[in-house]
Design a protein around this motif. Structure first.
Motif, PDB file in Angstrom:
ATOM      1  N   THR A 125       0.785  -1.172  -0.106  1.00 24.78           N
ATOM      2  CA  THR A 125       0.009  -0.065  -0.086  1.00 24.78           C
ATOM      3  C   THR A 125       0.992   1.206  -0.188  1.00 24.78           C
ATOM      4  O   THR A 125       1.845   1.280   0.894  1.00 24.78           O
ATOM      5  CB  THR A 125      -0.895  -0.039   1.345  1.00 24.78           C
ATOM      6  OG1 THR A 125      -1.865   1.106   1.242  1.00 24.78           O
ATOM      7  CG2 THR A 125      -0.185  -0.145   2.462  1.00 24.78           C
ATOM      8  N   GLY A 160      -9.924   4.006   2.376  1.00 29.31           N
ATOM      9  CA  GLY A 160      -9.739   4.850   1.064  1.00 29.31           C
ATOM     10  C   GLY A 160      -8.533   4.328   0.361  1.00 29.31           C
ATOM     11  O   GLY A 160      -8.183   4.753  -0.593  1.00 29.31           O
ATOM     12  N   ALA A 161      -7.644   3.763   1.123  1.00 29.79           N
ATOM     13  CA  ALA A 161      -6.190   3.580   0.545  1.00 29.79           C
ATOM     14  C   ALA A 161      -6.135   2.373  -0.526  1.00 29.79           C
ATOM     15  O   ALA A 161      -6.966   1.609  -0.460  1.00 29.79           O
ATOM     16  CB  ALA A 161      -5.081   3.183   1.773  1.00 29.79           C
ATOM     17  N   GLU A 162      -5.514   2.448  -1.460  1.00 34.13           N
ATOM     18  CA  GLU A 162      -5.245   1.485  -2.327  1.00 34.13           C
ATOM     19  C   GLU A 162      -4.197   0.450  -1.969  1.00 34.13           C
ATOM     20  O   GLU A 162      -3.208   0.884  -1.101  1.00 34.13           O
ATOM     21  CB  GLU A 162      -4.823   2.147  -3.886  1.00 34.13           C
ATOM     22  CG  GLU A 162      -5.549   3.040  -4.632  1.00 34.13           C
ATOM     23  CD  GLU A 162      -6.694   2.345  -5.285  1.00 34.13           C
ATOM     24  OE1 GLU A 162      -6.611   1.161  -5.483  1.00 34.13           O
ATOM     25  OE2 GLU A 162      -7.621   2.908  -5.662  1.00 34.13           O
ATOM     26  N   ARG A 186      -6.918  -2.857  -5.539  1.00 40.94           N
ATOM     27  CA  ARG A 186      -8.439  -2.347  -4.952  1.00 40.94           C
ATOM     28  C   ARG A 186      -8.267  -1.605  -4.033  1.00 40.94           C
ATOM     29  O   ARG A 186      -6.927  -1.288  -3.350  1.00 40.94           O
ATOM     30  CB  ARG A 186      -9.100  -3.505  -4.613  1.00 40.94           C
ATOM     31  CG  ARG A 186      -8.755  -4.275  -2.997  1.00 40.94           C
ATOM     32  CD  ARG A 186      -7.577  -5.198  -3.138  1.00 40.94           C
ATOM     33  NE  ARG A 186      -7.799  -6.455  -4.003  1.00 40.94           N
ATOM     34  CZ  ARG A 186      -6.799  -6.913  -4.333  1.00 40.94           C
ATOM     35  NH1 ARG A 186      -5.439  -6.507  -4.455  1.00 40.94           N
ATOM     36  NH2 ARG A 186      -6.902  -8.088  -5.035  1.00 40.94           N
ATOM     37  N   ARG A 187      -9.095  -1.014  -3.648  1.00 41.07           N
ATOM     38  CA  ARG A 187      -9.484   0.051  -2.246  1.00 41.07           C
ATOM     39  C   ARG A 187      -9.949  -0.493  -1.289  1.00 41.07           C
ATOM     40  O   ARG A 187     -10.915  -1.347  -1.185  1.00 41.07           O
ATOM     41  CB  ARG A 187     -10.348   1.393  -2.887  1.00 41.07           C
ATOM     42  CG  ARG A 187     -10.551   2.530  -1.911  1.00 41.07           C
ATOM     43  CD  ARG A 187     -11.244   3.548  -2.327  1.00 41.07           C
ATOM     44  NE  ARG A 187     -10.209   4.121  -3.347  1.00 41.07           N
ATOM     45  CZ  ARG A 187     -10.547   5.214  -4.451  1.00 41.07           C
ATOM     46  NH1 ARG A 187     -11.766   5.444  -4.364  1.00 41.07           N
ATOM     47  NH2 ARG A 187      -9.650   5.575  -5.159  1.00 41.07           N
ATOM     48  N   THR A 201     -13.297   8.921  -5.015  1.00 42.75           N
ATOM     49  CA  THR A 201     -12.516   9.073  -3.857  1.00 42.75           C
ATOM     50  C   THR A 201     -13.201   8.422  -2.800  1.00 42.75           C
ATOM     51  O   THR A 201     -12.789   8.938  -1.516  1.00 42.75           O
ATOM     52  CB  THR A 201     -12.334  10.447  -3.392  1.00 42.75           C
ATOM     53  OG1 THR A 201     -13.638  11.335  -3.359  1.00 42.75           O
ATOM     54  CG2 THR A 201     -11.796  11.245  -4.609  1.00 42.75           C
ATOM     55  N   LYS A 205     -14.261   6.348   0.480  1.00 34.65           N
ATOM     56  CA  LYS A 205     -13.353   5.818   1.704  1.00 34.65           C
ATOM     57  C   LYS A 205     -14.240   5.079   2.537  1.00 34.65           C
ATOM     58  O   LYS A 205     -13.591   4.211   3.088  1.00 34.65           O
ATOM     59  CB  LYS A 205     -12.576   7.006   2.494  1.00 34.65           C
ATOM     60  CG  LYS A 205     -11.889   7.768   1.639  1.00 34.65           C
ATOM     61  CD  LYS A 205     -11.135   8.966   2.712  1.00 34.65           C
ATOM     62  CE  LYS A 205     -10.066   9.797   1.725  1.00 34.65           C
ATOM     63  NZ  LYS A 205      -9.652  10.802   2.655  1.00 34.65           N
ATOM     64  N   ARG A 253     -19.249   3.303  -7.702  1.00 42.44           N
ATOM     65  CA  ARG A 253     -17.795   2.865  -8.039  1.00 42.44           C
ATOM     66  C   ARG A 253     -17.850   1.841  -9.272  1.00 42.44           C
ATOM     67  O   ARG A 253     -16.750   1.081  -9.331  1.00 42.44           O
ATOM     68  CB  ARG A 253     -17.343   2.258  -6.810  1.00 42.44           C
ATOM     69  CG  ARG A 253     -16.975   3.177  -5.318  1.00 42.44           C
ATOM     70  CD  ARG A 253     -16.144   2.712  -4.355  1.00 42.44           C
ATOM     71  NE  ARG A 253     -15.200   2.292  -4.977  1.00 42.44           N
ATOM     72  CZ  ARG A 253     -14.141   1.242  -5.030  1.00 42.44           C
ATOM     73  NH1 ARG A 253     -14.899   0.063  -4.848  1.00 42.44           N
ATOM     74  NH2 ARG A 253     -13.154   1.219  -5.313  1.00 42.44           N
TER      75      ARG A 253
END
Length: 805
Positions: A21, A48-50, A69-70, A117, A119, A160
């Motif tokens: 990540t 929200g982080a990839e 993926r998120r 965006t 999250k 999404r």
């Protein structure tokens, strides 16, 4: 928050899985049943982080996922368990591109996966299902049905898209299936047996299920589009040349006829001499800057005075583009508008300059020095011949108003093009750009970053049936080692800039990413070139075969058997077509046999896997840098490893009927084209359908009898009914995209087609290096939009072929 991530993956001995990540890597531990697990905190992996997974062996990455993926979790969740799957490139990867997710299959206004965006997940449950489904057409939705009531679908969220999700409150195991719905009614069921969910989460834990991939039976989507340069467009509002503003009317026509995509030629600034020679769109002075000729002057603050209207009418009445007049007049009027503009004080302008400073500021300095020195050849710029940031800053400071002018022009171009792009997207039409393989040796790119180019070499093509001496394009070749050392940052920045405007792109001469034909600067002829990169022979090896080095030269410089590698002294390439030289004729029979063996091995066997490996070093990283749909120009004689690599990376191929991929046929059969391709009746480098028909009557006769299945004598010209047969044949092909030149679409109508010599509709003649690129459509887009009968007929042809559905 505690996060437990589980990935089912069967490794081999010595391999392990790591989670990435950002720039951080986390070890995962192997669990019974082939599951790898990592336990992280909310600080390690924020909502929200990839993130993605890697396979590592001996501290070296040996495999990576196609896409990550998120991480999504409900607001305030204390514990989250994620069930993931390894993601390879899916068979439908093309539909994951922004061309589909953001445009053709766009779900609703204002939603874009490219700019997503999100999250957190919605609350109200303890289990979230997240599924990939990129091919669901607009108007349809995904839903889940359970054994509680198989007739009651629960809609999945598409915000999404192409990811779909739903959160349920699960208390007991249940069976379920995914379905497609239309207006709340189930229209298609997922294939295969029911799913069984038996992992009811413990109290306080939220489970995210990411490892399901439903399969819905459907016909492969196929679309249609038009290829036309921006400069070729004609409207009542343009100024002697097509403009970005005109794209909106082209989009309207595409919608009226059932088309989904518009393909354009390069749109970058090519201004070097101020003459018609700058009309060549593949010889840009910047890979980032847009061409000033595409500005719509009234939107730049130019008033429509009687003088303006008279000049506009004069230029617009010309049958072709007067490149020199149009550009000089546009720049003259833009300078008048610049003297009065207040744009430079706006927050919007300042944001544009700041965001694009890396290329924009060197470009502005380049334009200033080009005009001050009267040449784009920066080697003639004295103290400024060698770029440094300090020198460029000093130039802009000394000529602040002029620097501001060039930045302002780019600001306007960017704004006007993005307005046209937004309009196209709202109407469901994708834009396809063009990525030239070459960069001018007198460009701002080469001036500001000379380390990325081999300035002592020229790109070209080896001899073939069309050019006995080969081709010398004059572009410097790329210093791929230097580019790799920088992580291909220049290429990624170039593609990301394209991504601001385009949803798909054509990779010009994709073979150049495998190898290029490189000609040392002293030589003009392509005969003295060599492949780069390559595996040349060592001097010692050649001498062991009985050849003298360096090669004794005959009466002319090309009379040699080998050419020395300019980057690796003492290593040699067989000279292309050397069997036609006096040097070869002077060899003894045994030497000819030895030379032929080396030659054949070198040109036909030695490099196949080597070039494939070189392409894999570059292309995957470049393709990952944006979400655009990639299409390769793979025409001509290409190694077998090229189509293999393109298929593996999900790059669409190009099929042109008169340039078949098989050497065994004279013409390609559209019915046999692969699905993952773009088919067309021609390109900007070929004659139009009508002109081609008249080039070789014997060839047209064979085509008429064999491909069209017609009997009797071939018509002398490509009459409208013949053109319609050919167009319909292409529409019926399995190709994902059928993108035809505008001239060929119009050729099916006797009243709308060009009334003059079809040769005049040709855009480029590759055999002429000084060709004037000035073709302009003969009718206005307004008149084309008003041709209701033709548009209805064309819409019928496209929809009857199953395209756009």
């Amino acid at each position: 928050m505690t996060i437990e991530l589980n990935l089912r993956y069967h490794t081999t001995w010595g391999e392990q899985i790591k989670l990435r990540t950002g720039k951080k890597l986390y070890d995962m531990t192997y669990q019974p049943g082939g599951v790898w697990q990592a336990v992280l905190t909310g600080r390690d992996l924020r909502p929200g982080a990839e993130y993605s997974y890697l396979v590592v062996r001996k501290d070296k990455v040996v495999r990576r996922e196609w896409r990550g993926r998120r991480f999504l979790a409900p607001e305030g969740a204390g514990a989250v368990t994620v069930r993931d799957r390894w993601t390879d490139r899916p068979a439908d990867s093309a539909f994951w591109s922004s061309a589909f997710s953001d445009v053709v299959f766009r779900r609703s206004e204002g939603r874009s996966f490219r700019t997503d965006t999100q999250k957190t997940l919605p609350g109200g449950g303890n289990v979230t299902f997240v599924i990939p489904a990129a091919q669901i057409r607009p108007g349809l939705g995904a839903a889940i049905v359970t054994d509680a009531d198989w007739a009651k679908p629960i809609l999945l969220d598409d915000s999404r898209f192409p990811w779909w999700s739903v959160t349920l409150d699960v208390r007991n195991p249940f069976e379920f299936k995914f379905v497609l719905v239309e207006n709340g009614r189930i229209v298609r069921w997922e294939e295969g047996p029911n799913h069984l969910f038996a992992e009811v989460p413990a109290k306080g834990t939220h489970l995210v299920v990411n490892d399901l991939v439903p399969a819905f039976q459907s016909l492969p989507w196929r679309g249609a589009g038009t290829a036309v340069p921006v400069f070729s467009l004609r409207t009542e509002e343009s100024f002697g040349v097509g403009e970005f503003h005109d794209l909106e009317k082209l989009v309207d026509w595409a919608v009226a006829t059932g088309q989904n995509i518009l393909q354009l030629l390069p749109i970058n600034d090519t201004t070097m001499t101020g003459t018609w020679r700058d009309s060549y769109p593949y010889n840009a002075v910047s890979s980032f800057a847009l061409h000033p000729q595409f500005i719509h002057l009234p939107a730049a603050g130019i008033r429509r005075t009687p003088a303006y209207k008279a000049l506009q009418e004069e230029l617009n009445s010309l049958p072709q583009v007067d490149y020199e007049r149009v550009n000089s007049e546009k720049l003259r009027l833009l300078r008048k508008a610049y003297a009065k503009t207040t744009d430079l004080e706006s927050a919007e302008y300042k944001e544009f300059v700041d965001k694009n400073a890396d290329w924009l500021l060197p470009y502005a300095a380049y334009c200033i020095l080009r005009d001050l020195n009267g040449t784009a050849d920066f080697s003639q710029w004295g103290a400024n011949a060698v770029y440094t940031k300090r020198k460029a800053d000093a130039v802009r400071s000394a000529h602040a108003a002029e620097a501001g002018f060039w930045c302002w022009v780019q600001f306007l171009l960017d704004k006007q093009l993005k307005e046209a792009v937004a309009y196209a997207h709202r109407r469901g039409v994708a834009l396809k750009g063009d990525l030239p393989i070459g960069v001018s040796r007198t460009s701002a790119d080469a001036w500001a970053s000379p380390q990325l180019f081999n300035m002592d070499s020229q790109a070209g093509a080896p001899p073939d049936a069309f050019a006995a001496d080969g081709q010398n394009w004059g572009f410097p070749t790329y210093n791929w080692d230097a580019m790799a050392a920088e992580g291909y940052a220049w290429w990624k920045a170039r593609l990301r800039k394209m991504n601001e405007y385009f949803d798909a792109y054509r990779i010009d001469h994709i073979l150049g990413f495998f190898r290029i034909w490189e000609i040392p600067v002293p030589y003009k002829s392509g005969l003295m070139g060599h492949f780069s990169p390559a595996l040349p022979y060592s001097g010692e090896e050649l001498m062991q075969h009985g050849f003298e080095l360096p090669c004794p030269k005959g009466e002319f410089e090309e009379d040699v058997l080998f050419v020395e590698d300019p980057h690796k002294k003492g290593w040699w390439h067989p000279r292309i077509a050397a069997q036609d030289t006096p040097a070869y004729a002077r060899l003894a029979p045994w030497q000819k046999e030895a030379y032929d063996a080396l030659y054949n091995d070198f040109f036909y066997h030695r490099h196949n896997q080597f070039w494939k490996a070189r392409a894999y070093e570059k292309l995957p990283a470049l393709l990952r840098s944006t979400g655009m749909l990639s299409c390769g120009e793979d025409l001509g004689m290409i190694p077998a490893t090229v189509p293999e690599t393109m298929a593996d990376l999900g790059i669409l191929s190009l099929e042109i009927q008169r340039m078949p991929k098989s050497m065994d046929v004279e013409f390609g059969d559209p019915a046999t084209y692969p699905y993952n391709c773009v088919c067309a009746t021609g390109t900007h480098d070929t004659s139009t359908l009508r002109a081609w028909w008249e080039e070789d009557r014997e060839a047209s006769q064979r085509y008429y009898n064999t491909l069209l299945g017609c009997t009797g004598e071939v018509p002398a010209t490509c009459e409208p009914w013949v053109a319609e047969m050919i167009v319909s044949q292409h529409l019926a092909s399995p190709a994902m995209l059928c993108i035809l030149p505008l001239q060929d679409w119009l050729s099916i109508d006797g009243g709308l087609r060009f009334g003059g010599d079809p040769i005049d509709e040709r855009i480029n003649i590759p055999a002429n290096p000084r060709h004037y690129w000035r073709y302009r459509m003969h009718c206005t887009l307004e008149s084309l939009l008003s041709a209701t009968s033709f548009n209805t007929r064309l819409h019928g042809l496209i929809t009857a072929s199953g395209r756009g559905q």
